[in-house]
Scaffold this active site. Structure first.
Site, short mmCIF file in Angstrom:
data_model
loop_
_atom_site.label_atom_id
_atom_site.label_comp_id
_atom_site.label_asym_id
_atom_site.label_seq_id
_atom_site.Cartn_x
_atom_site.Cartn_y
_atom_site.Cartn_z
N GLY A 9 -8.72 -0.14 -6.96
CA GLY A 9 -9.96 0.51 -7.42
C GLY A 9 -11.15 -0.40 -7.55
N GLU A 10 -10.97 -1.55 -8.19
CA GLU A 10 -12.13 -2.42 -8.46
C GLU A 10 -12.54 -3.24 -7.23
OE1 GLU A 10 -12.85 -1.44 -11.51
OE2 GLU A 10 -10.82 -0.69 -11.90
N ILE B 69 0.87 -1.18 0.00
CA ILE B 69 0.00 0.00 0.00
C ILE B 69 0.90 1.23 0.00
CG2 ILE B 69 -1.77 1.26 1.29
CD1 ILE B 69 -2.64 -1.47 -0.02
#
Lengths: 326, 746
Positions: B711-712, B636
């Site tokens: 994102g998804e 991350i």
């Protein structure tokens, strides 16, 4: 949006005269509904008479009633000390409507005059007898999930969208109007119309008439009140159904009751028979259930709004339970 | 000297946050060009047929009107006549409508005219005066009524290896003979992206052969390619600027007709033209998540091992493009099932083309798969989390190869603890709080960890700061922020000394922002560009200071105004000296995926979402009281912006589960829920404080950074988590989204 003239009178008489002279003129106050309708081409007034400079914003205590000026804003009225003390049901209903931004623009008079949110009314490419008399009702056999279960006609099955009006009809308010022929008082229940053969007319206001105030009589409904608004989104959504409930209790016995529904008819729907079924009875779920059954007599659903036949009585029970416990 | 703090992983604030919240950020419709004009599109009021005439006289006479353009008078667009497939468009069969080229109407509200005036108000007034006459034909807009005409996409027919083909392992439809089995149908209706910023373009012909557009797009280079092709221009003659994009969720992955219309209009009036779609036009003139019907059959052993799954889907597309999406991808790889069948079909309707919407097909497919998992767990009387663990895949059962990394079990554990999964009761309807029934549900999401090729430009400026440039856009995740962090760590330079510029097709090549692939793809390019700059500076420094000659680029450090070396503070060369030796130009690198890792490993991000919901016993209202999203997304880069992205996806999932539904009245073929009063998206009051947790373990194979994409997976699996929680609360299984109070009362 069409081109239009714009005037901003400072005197009430000048405003009324301007409207009475011109069939294509409209008053504009907060404009939260009218501007949208003009942008979508649903309404096309040739002249806008801005009444925001008229001195109609006061909230006053009168002998036996509360007088709320037609230009008082929804947000401030909902937070007004007098309103909260004497008519908490009205405050609740106002706070349930729209969003803070809109409530800070919208006026009390304008709130009553909101047009329906029926999608067929809003789309000039679709039939709608309210927008274009004689063009047909798109909702009758269309997507009528949000539509009426009471008081509709084969010309129009739209519902009135206001929350505030549901509380006002329950509280026996009176609309004060001023027009070319002088002043008159309209009981709130007679202010909005059922569609019948003239769905283009939402209210009984005559050409040139201006709402100046609404009067709400003092009553015993200062504690056991509740405005129940059922919607799929927690805020900023029109009601699927709503209920304004007010009880006056003596111990657990209902001395007096007021009940009205929103989202079910072309006007805020007062439930006087259900009120009678409550008075003198103990404030129990069983009593509320019986009143809800009375309230639903004569209800009829369309293809997509049959859920209201169950949601509406349930919402009545929930509103009364909450009001009794308040 | 002090080694700068590590920036990757830090909760750094957005580098452009201040511009965005103060209004200083300039979006596509906000460029104040000299001589700017305003355009409004007029849409067709029929759904299918031909335009017989368009009355434009009143509009042309209206004050301030500069042009009214229709197919009767539109200039010829050279690229409309050249055949050939456009590589920048989605890999579909067919192609977008060429605006103002012919009289055919293929969907309701298809643009038939553009009105240009000297003010927006005048353009809108005149647009209202344009009246089309039509020869109407019978239309079809209802997928349910057209399932029988569904077909295998042509791309699959032509290529047996295409992923849209039927998939089979083990026996066909084996669930039908299973001892314990279920078969359910699911519907995800049409949903519309509705980013806060509506689609907008400012088109400016700077010369007859030079076009600049300020455009809401997710890909400046793809958009440049589209319009260079459309106008027969060399690509370098077209410039696309998208410095800020106010959200997109996929609907700016593709060029649309309104963009072509604005460019045509700018050509006609020979002045810059600004066009922004209205909120109502956002339903019709750009794409949407397609209405999709699904059927899922599953069988299992009494001890909870899945023996077979068959998953079928039919999605809607338009009559002019074959839109497809990976609706069934998750089913093929998520759970161990020896027998597995998938069949994907599409049906053509008289509607505009769909376009991928966040978590594109997977979010739709996951609603069916993850609901069915919950149904089977209920049938078996096993906790749904335990059921998933019993069918957990330690390697990819579809491709029979190892995962590049998979920490989904860790996600399960994190999420279950945070939501309070131990409170969940096996028997639905067991928990109650006053008038509210309480339930818990979970849903799993996955999406490919894609990595493409990208370039990055980098240069050292005389003040000792570093400028990086990329054509990539930022549709909201905080791309420039993440790239600044990556650059800061690689250069050993404080983030304030780095500027990352993006959103301009003249910058270094980068892919369209989409498919959760930007950090995976542009991140390595930034990293490599930083190393290349260090190497260039080291080589230059070596000519004046021998210490630099015998070291590696990794040892090079940036001090205040000097280049220096790790462990040798006496080696100092002023930037000013270095800049004298160079032209000060950019170093450009190109970064490509290395080796064949993508062939040896299956690369996916994973997520799990846990929901606690409350359902009112009398009114049927649903409130999501807790939502916990846990992700295995590799490294991350910025926990703050990554967390924001997860929260945004979760709120989108609440909308998908409980509200979003674009309704067409099939009699007219026209959307009737087409504003925010009728088409609901969640407001703050609908969203709990979404809790996010990341496993934060680097993936060793996707790229050197270890990232996998977020994102998804932020939205995939949220809707079924909520639907499953509603079942747990009420015992009611709703298989058609959105789950509105009316459906819970029936």
């Amino acid at each position: 949006m069409n081109q239009f003239q714009y005037v901003r009178p400072t005197k009430q008489k000048a405003a009324i005269d301007a409207l009475a002279r011109d069939a294509n003129a409209q008053f504009i106050a907060g404009g939260t509904n009218l501007i949208d309708l003009m942008k979508r081409g649903v309404m096309a007034p040739q002249k806008l008479i801005d009444i925001n400079r008229l001195p109609l914003t006061k909230i006053e205590s009168q002998n036996g009633s509360l007088r709320i000026g037609a230009l008082a804003l929804n947000g401030p009225v909902a937070e007004d000390k007098l309103v909260l003390e004497r008519q908490p049901l009205l405050a609740q209903a106002l706070s349930a409507g729209a969003s803070p931004q809109l409530r800070n623009m919208a006026t009390v008079g304008g709130n009553m005059l909101q047009r329906t949110r029926c999608p067929y009314f809003y789309d000039t490419a679709l039939p709608c007898n309210k927008r274009e008399p004689g063009s047909g009702c798109g909702a009758l056999e269309g997507f009528n999930r949000m539509h009426a279960i009471f008081g509709f006609s084969d010309k129009c099955i739209a519902v009135h969208p206001s929350d505030m009006s549901v509380a006002l009809v329950a509280l026996d308010a009176t609309v004060l109007v001023s027009g070319p022929k002088g002043d008159r008082r309209i009981p709130f229940n007679d202010f909005h119309r059922l569609p019948g053969d003239t769905p283009q007319r939402d209210t009984n206001l005559e050409q040139g008439e201006l709402i100046t105030a609404v009067e709400v009589p003092d009553g015993p409904f200062t504690k056991h009140v509740h405005y129940q608004k059922v919607r799929e989104r927690a805020s900023y959504a029109f009601a699927l159904v709503s209920v304004a409930a007010a009880l006056s209790l003596d111990g657990n016995t209902i001395k007096d009751a007021r009940l009205a529904m929103g989202g079910v008819a072309h006007k805020p729907w007062r439930l006087t028979d259900a009120e009678k079924a409550l008075i003198g009875k103990p404030a129990t779920e069983e009593t509320f259930r019986q009143a809800a059954t009375v309230a639903m007599q004569g209800a009829k659903a369309f293809e997509h709004n049959a859920y209201k036949l169950k949601m509406a009585p349930n919402a009545i029970i929930q509103a009364l339970k909450t009001a009794a416990a308040a | 000297m002090k080694t700068p703090e590590k920036q990757i992983g830090a909760r750094m604030n957005r580098v452009d946050g201040r511009q965005k919240v103060t209004g200083a950020a300039t979006y596509s419709a906000e460029y104040k060009l000299p001589g700017i004009t305003y355009a409004v599109l007029v849409g067709s009021t029929i759904t299918k047929g031909r335009i017989t005439s368009i009355d434009t006289k009143a509009a042309e006479r209206a004050p301030g009107v500069l042009a009214v353009i229709t197919h009767f008078n539109s200039p010829k667009v050279p690229g409309f006549d050249t055949a050939g497939k456009d590589p920048s468009q989605p890999a579909t069969v067919g192609g977008p409508i060429k605006i103002f080229k012919d009289d055919k109407i293929r969907f309701n509200d298809q643009p038939i005219a553009i009105v240009v005036a000297d003010s927006l108000e005048r353009a809108r007034f005149a647009a209202g005066l344009v009246k089309g006459q039509y020869a109407q034909e019978k239309h079809q807009t209802n997928l349910e009524a057209n399932k029988a005409q569904a077909f295998l996409p042509t791309s699959a027919k032509k290529n047996p290896k295409h992923p849209m083909n039927d998939y089979q392992r083990g026996q066909v439809d084996a669930y039908k003979t299973g001892a314990i089995k279920l078969e359910s149908e699911y519907v995800v209706p049409t949903e519309v992206h509705h980013p806060m910023e509506m689609q907008a373009i400012t088109a400016h012909w700077e010369a007859p052969d030079r076009l600049t557009i300020y455009d809401k797009t997710q890909g400046t280079m793809a958009t440049r390619r589209d319009f260079a092709r459309e106008w027969g221009l060399p690509e370098e003659n077209v410039k696309v600027i998208a410095t800020y994009v106010g959200g997109a969720f996929g609907n700016a992955l593709h060029s649309w007709q309104h963009e072509s219309a604005a460019i045509i209009a700018a050509r006609v009036v020979n002045r810059p033209v600004k066009l922004m779609l209205t909120r109502e036009q956002m339903f019709t003139m750009v794409g949407y998540r397609p209405y999709t019907w699904q059927k899922l059959g599953m069988s299992a052993t009494p001890d909870g091992k899945i023996t077979a799954i068959t998953h079928e889907a039919i999605g809607q597309t338009s009559t002019f493009e074959e839109f497809t999406e990976a609706t069934l991808a998750q089913t093929r790889m998520m759970y161990e099932s020896p027998n597995l069948t998938t069949r994907y079909r599409i049906a053509s309707l008289d509607v505009n083309s769909p376009i991928w919407m966040r978590g594109p097909g997977e979010a739709t497919g996951a609603f069916a798969l993850e609901s069915a998992m919950d149904e089977m767990a209920h049938l078996l009387n096993i906790d749904p989390l335990e059921f998933r663990l019993r069918n957990y895949t330690e390697q990819d059962p579809e491709k029979n190869r190892p995962w590049s990394s998979k920490f989904l079990k860790e996600c399960y554990q994190l999420g279950a603890e945070r939501v309070g999964w131990n409170k969940r009761q096996l028997k639905p309807g067991s928990l109650r709080d006053g008038d509210w029934l309480v339930g818990y549900g979970m849903g799993v999401g996955t999406f490919g960890a894609h990595r493409g090729s990208s370039k990055a430009n980098i240069r050292l400026l005389p003040n000792g700061t570093v400028l990086l440039q990329s054509a990539v856009t930022d549709i909201g995740p905080g791309t420039a922020t993440a790239m600044t962090q990556i650059a800061a760590d690689t250069l050993g330079l404080a983030p304030e000394k780095i500027k990352f510029e993006l959103g301009n097709s003249d910058f270094a090549q980068a892919p369209t922002q989409g498919g959760s692939a930007i950090v995976n793809t542009v991140g390595p390019a930034v990293q490599e560009a930083c190393l290349a700059l260090k190497e260039k500076l080291r080589t230059m420094a070596a000519s004046s200071n021998a210490a630099f000659a015998s070291t590696e680029k990794e040892d090079v450090l940036f001090a205040d105004g000097y280049l220096t070396l790790n462990g040798n503070p006496n080696a100092r060369v002023p930037f000013a000296d270095l800049l004298k030796q160079t032209d000060g130009g950019f170093v450009t690198v190109e970064s490509k995926p290395q080796g064949d890792a993508s062939k040896s490993f299956s690369m996916y991000s994973f997520s799990v979402h846990f929901a606690e919901v409350r359902v009112h016993v009398l009114t049927g209202e649903v409130r999501v009281s807790k939502l916990v999203s846990c992700a295995d997304a590799g490294t991350i880069v910025n926990e703050k912006t990554a967390g924001n992205q997860m929260k945004g996806g979760a709120v989108g999932g609440i909308g998908m589960a409980l509200m979003e539904h674009a309704v067409i009245d099939d009699r007219f073929g026209r959307y009737i829920t087409k504003d925010f009063a009728d088409y609901h998206v969640p407001v703050h009051a609908d969203s709990p404080d979404v809790q996010v947790a990341f496993v934060n373990k680097p993936d060793p194979h996707v790229n050197a950074l270890g990232t996998k994409g977020i994102g998804e997976i932020a939205i995939i699996g949220v809707a079924p988590a909520i639907a499953n929680a509603i079942f747990n609360a009420t015992g009611k299984r709703l298989r058609e989204l959105p789950i509105t109070p009316d459906k819970l009362l029936v």
